[in-house]
Design a protein around this motif. Structure first.
Motif, short mmCIF file in Angstrom:
data_model
loop_
_atom_site.label_atom_id
_atom_site.label_comp_id
_atom_site.label_asym_id
_atom_site.label_seq_id
_atom_site.Cartn_x
_atom_site.Cartn_y
_atom_site.Cartn_z
N GLY A 108 28.33 38.24 26.24
CA GLY A 108 27.18 38.85 26.90
C GLY A 108 27.17 38.73 28.41
O GLY A 108 26.17 39.07 29.05
N ARG A 109 28.26 38.30 29.00
CA ARG A 109 28.29 38.11 30.45
C ARG A 109 28.59 39.43 31.15
O ARG A 109 29.29 40.28 30.63
N SER A 110 28.06 39.57 32.37
CA SER A 110 28.27 40.78 33.15
C SER A 110 29.74 40.89 33.54
O SER A 110 30.48 39.90 33.51
N MET A 111 30.14 42.09 33.94
CA MET A 111 31.53 42.31 34.28
C MET A 111 32.02 41.40 35.41
O MET A 111 33.05 40.73 35.28
N PRO A 112 31.32 41.35 36.57
CA PRO A 112 31.80 40.48 37.66
C PRO A 112 31.87 39.01 37.25
O PRO A 112 32.81 38.31 37.60
N TYR A 113 30.85 38.55 36.48
CA TYR A 113 30.83 37.14 36.10
C TYR A 113 31.92 36.85 35.05
O TYR A 113 32.55 35.78 35.07
N ALA A 114 32.15 37.81 34.18
CA ALA A 114 33.21 37.65 33.17
C ALA A 114 34.58 37.55 33.85
O ALA A 114 35.43 36.74 33.46
N ILE A 115 34.76 38.37 34.89
CA ILE A 115 36.02 38.31 35.65
C ILE A 115 36.16 36.96 36.32
O ILE A 115 37.25 36.36 36.34
N LYS A 116 35.06 36.46 36.89
CA LYS A 116 35.11 35.15 37.56
C LYS A 116 35.51 34.05 36.59
O LYS A 116 36.41 33.25 36.87
N ARG A 117 34.85 34.03 35.42
CA ARG A 117 35.17 32.99 34.44
C ARG A 117 36.60 33.15 33.91
O ARG A 117 37.29 32.16 33.65
N THR A 118 37.05 34.40 33.79
CA THR A 118 38.42 34.64 33.30
C THR A 118 39.45 34.15 34.31
O THR A 118 40.44 33.52 33.95
N ILE A 119 39.20 34.45 35.59
CA ILE A 119 40.13 34.01 36.63
C ILE A 119 40.21 32.49 36.67
O ILE A 119 41.31 31.91 36.77
N PHE A 120 39.05 31.81 36.54
CA PHE A 120 39.05 30.35 36.60
C PHE A 120 39.63 29.74 35.32
O PHE A 120 40.26 28.67 35.37
N ALA A 121 39.43 30.41 34.18
CA ALA A 121 39.92 29.85 32.91
C ALA A 121 41.41 30.09 32.71
O ALA A 121 42.14 29.20 32.24
N THR A 122 41.88 31.30 33.06
CA THR A 122 43.28 31.63 32.80
C THR A 122 44.15 31.52 34.04
O THR A 122 45.38 31.54 33.94
N GLY A 123 43.53 31.45 35.22
CA GLY A 123 44.31 31.42 36.46
C GLY A 123 45.29 30.28 36.51
O GLY A 123 46.48 30.47 36.82
#
Length: 753
Positions: free
Chosen positions: A672-687
């Motif tokens: 349910g996260r917004s697109m920008p926030y989902a990208i942020k969490r993805t970058i920090f989780a998978t980066g």
């Protein structure tokens, strides 16, 4: 659900299977068959096989160059050469040794035909006269005397060897024989010599890659995982993946060749990617307060499917190498794919169980402050400078397009050997001093089975041989026409000026009668079989591109005046087959990459149920492939059978991080996260895992840059470059494409695939 009983059972079964397969490693063998690089199921290969049944293989020879700094026409040198020639003829497997030392010509005399030697070894006063006579006969001088007249060439023809041991033993006997005589320099060239040099280098590379890849992986694991028990477990899984793959290769009868030496290092590196992602997610879950078993189960659940997909896409990248219809490349693709799936299976059969049983003392995961700041800066750059990122990649794409236009397909016969390798130096010597060391072969035939030895046909063959010399870089040619010239010379006092075709019909009949009744071909050199004749000799190695261009020019010229209802022709031989492999390489590469793109698209479409996701998946992963093609173009590094594997390896591996990124992205959107926030969490989780796996992959492949083979060096260099470019694309271009092309509506659980 993981527990102690299931973990122990899994370990026991896995190790039992590995021990059973590993026992086969004692039968692992190295292969030196360069014929394996011929194109499979090719009409030219089928034709060449029929040719060998009539005339034998065109590369069953060894060239020996005996140097004398004081010049060839010195009696002591010639007597030593004569002695070594006799010893060489006595070696088992030698069919003949042809040289200026034992070369004789038949001369017609009142007493019949007599044999006269070109050199009078026991009469020093005659040697000066002999040398002058030889220089008047270019067909003899060019074949057996170096350009500087400081060495003479011996041509050793030998039987076809069934295996490497026999070939190596044969070459060793020649080495020992030559070592018994003091010459200023001895040079060797020919297929058995080249094959032995390749195998020695392959064995050294194989040992080096296995040891240093293992050490590199160990260092990377210590840096990124830190826990000794988990480092050992990770290394164990990777090593066992290699053991199972090599065992499987041994069981099915696959021997180690120049390309399959890469497989252990590839598996050590690629398997580490699976382990890093699994370990990172388990550590992340453990940091959130989960028990060890729950952390492992959650990690398997979250990344297991994504890792399966990345293993499949990596395997697909390798499997597409079957489009290059050359057996060693096909084998590299197939066995690497098998090994990658072994690595995936062992990662999930062993690593979670070992982690559960060992229960390492994991510290709560703390973000690296430097890496955290970097990822934070990266995220804001993606959000705030989307157009700039697209513009930079657009400019890079233009440069890539320019570089690709400069890319060409080309290869040299022994280009892979190191520049200072003595074998390579010897081959080059024969190219410069004797007009070549590569076999040249073509055939001609009368379509209506008409007699070859006729004035019209021999005249045509002579014209074809002349054109082949002028256009195809074919030298020292032997053909029915050269045989007719030799017999005509023989019938006219053996004078050099009479090495030519007969002039009158009566002279033609006399020559043909002598050839038939005197069984000249049986006594000297077989050039015909029924209505089929061969034109053979040597050529310099100017590269496959040059060879292909020359062949096209030759055919275009010859087809203008040759009446094929009278005489037809075909270029054949081992050299032509290798050049054809390179010639068809471009189309086969495109087929392979197209197949890989289609399969990855299907996987992405199935995983995300969106055509947009297919584009988003492909663009960042095609970019690194095109980038390395452009770099190769700018630096003049051609595509050939060795470098062709770069693209399939790169595409298969670089797509992995994209899938992990998109998989995490979808997970965040479904939450349910917004697109920008989902990208942020993805970058920090998978980066961090993406950066770590890229470092490990690059470190593992950069080892190949220490190879003795140019193709292996280029593979290591450009695959490593592709990983770095892919990392940049995944962390910058990929998020921007997601923001531009994916709908921003909030996803629901029902959207989950």
């Amino acid at each position: 659900m993981i527990n102690k009983k299931s973990s122990i059972l899994s370990l026991v079964i896995t190790f039992a299977v590995i021990l059973g397969m590993g026992s086969q490693l004692v039968h692992l063998r190295f292969n030196n068959d360069l014929d394996a690089f011929f194109p499979l199921d090719d009409p030219d290969l089928i034709y060449y096989k029929s040719f060998t049944e009539k005339f034998g293989h065109d590369n069953d020879y060894i060239l020996v160059g005996l140097e004398n700094n004081a010049g060839v026409f010195e009696q002591d040198f010639l007597l030593r050469s004569d002695s070594v020639l006799s010893d060489l003829e006595a070696i088992d497997g030698v069919k003949s040794v042809i040289s200026l030392i034992n070369l004789k010509k038949l001369v017609k005399s009142p007493m019949g035909y007599i044999e006269l030697p070109y050199l009078h070894l026991t009469d020093p006063s005659q040697l000066t006269k002999d040398s002058l006579k030889i220089t008047k006969e270019p067909h003899v001088q060019d074949q057996f005397l170096s350009s500087d007249h400081r060495s003479t060439k011996l041509i050793i023809t030998h039987s076809k060897f069934k295996d490497k041991k026999l070939a190596d033993a044969f070459v060793s006997q020649i080495d020992q024989t030559l070592a018994n005589y003091p010459f200023d320099k001895v040079r060797l060239a020919g297929r058995p010599i080249g094959e032995r040099a390749y195998v020695w280098a392959v064995q050294q590379d194989f040992t080096f890659f296995v040891i240093f890849s293992g050490l590199t992986i160990l260092i990377m694991l210590i840096i990124f995982i830190r826990r000794p028990s988990m480092v050992i477990a990770s290394l164990l899984v990777s090593v066992l993946s290699v053991v199972m793959t090599l065992s499987f290769m041994t069981i099915v009868g696959k021997e180690i060749d120049i390309l399959s030496t890469l497989i252990p290092s590839i598996l050590l590196v690629v398997s580490m990617s699976d382990i890093i992602h699994l370990y990172a997610h388990a550590q992340d879950e453990y940091s959130k307060g989960a028990s060890m078993s729950d952390a492992i189960n959650q990690a398997v659940k979250k990344v297991g499917f994504a890792t399966l997909l990345t293993s499949i896409t990596t395997a697909v990248g390798f499997i597409t190498l079957i489009s290059i219809r050359v057996q060693p490349i096909i084998d590299l693709g197939l066995y690497s794919a098998v090994g990658i799936m072994f690595a995936f299976g062992l990662t999930y059969l062993l690593f979670p169980q070992l982690m559960f049983l060992v229960e390492p003392r994991l510290k709560r995961k703390r973000s690296n402050p430097i890496l955290k700041r970097f990822l934070d800066t990266l995220y804001h750059a993606v959000i705030q400078r989307q157009k700039l990122i697209l513009a930079l990649f657009a400019i890079a794409s233009v440069l890539i397009g320019i570089g690709i236009t400069k890319l060409e397909i080309n290869a040299y016969l022994i280009d892979d050997l190191p520049k200072d390798d003595p074998v390579k130096e010897d081959f080059t010597y024969f190219d410069t001093q004797y007009d070549g060391s590569k076999p040249f072969t073509m055939t001609v035939w009368t379509p209506d089975s008409a007699e070859l030895y006729s004035k019209e046909i021999i005249t045509l063959i002579d014209s074809i041989a002349t054109l082949a010399h002028q256009t195809l870089n074919a030298n020292n040619l032997v053909s029915p026409a050269s045989l007719v010239k030799s017999v005509y010379q023989m019938q006219h006092s053996g004078l050099a000026k009479n090495y030519k075709l007969p002039e009158t019909d009566r002279e033609w009949r006399q020559v043909f009668s002598t050839i038939q009744k005197g069984k000249i071909e049986e006594r000297f050199f077989k050039v015909t079989s029924g209505n089929l004749a061969r034109i053979s000799g040597f050529s310099k190695d100017f590269g496959s591109k040059d060879g292909t261009d020359r062949a096209m020019a030759f055919k275009a010229d010859l087809d203008q005046w040759l009446d094929k209802s009278v005489l037809d022709y075909r270029i054949t031989g081992s050299t032509q087959l290798i050049e054809k492999s390179h010639e068809t390489l471009s189309m086969n590469l495109m087929k392979g990459l197209f197949a890989a793109v289609i399969i990855v698209s299907i996987i992405a479409g199935y995983m995300f149920k969106s055509w947009r996701m297919i584009l988003i998946t492909l663009i960042p992963n095609l970019f690194p492939i095109l980038a390395i093609a452009a770099v190769m173009g700018f630096f003049g590094i051609p595509i050939n059978l060795g470098t062709s594997i770069i693209f399939a390896i790169s595409f298969g591996i670089v797509v992995d991080d994209t899938i992990h990124f998109l998989s995490k992205m979808r997970e965040e959107r479904l939450a349910g996260r917004s697109m920008p926030y989902a990208i942020k969490r993805t970058i920090f989780a998978t980066g961090e895992p993406i950066i770590v796996t890229t470092i490990i992959l690059t470190s593992g492949f950069i080892i190949f840059c220490f190879s003795q083979f140019a193709a292996t060096f280029n593979t290591g260099l450009f695959v490593s470059v592709s990983f770095i470019v892919a990392l940049i694309a995944d962390l910058t271009l990929l998020p921007v494409l997601i923001l531009y092309f994916l709908p921003r509506r909030t996803l629901k659980k029902s959207d989950n695939t």
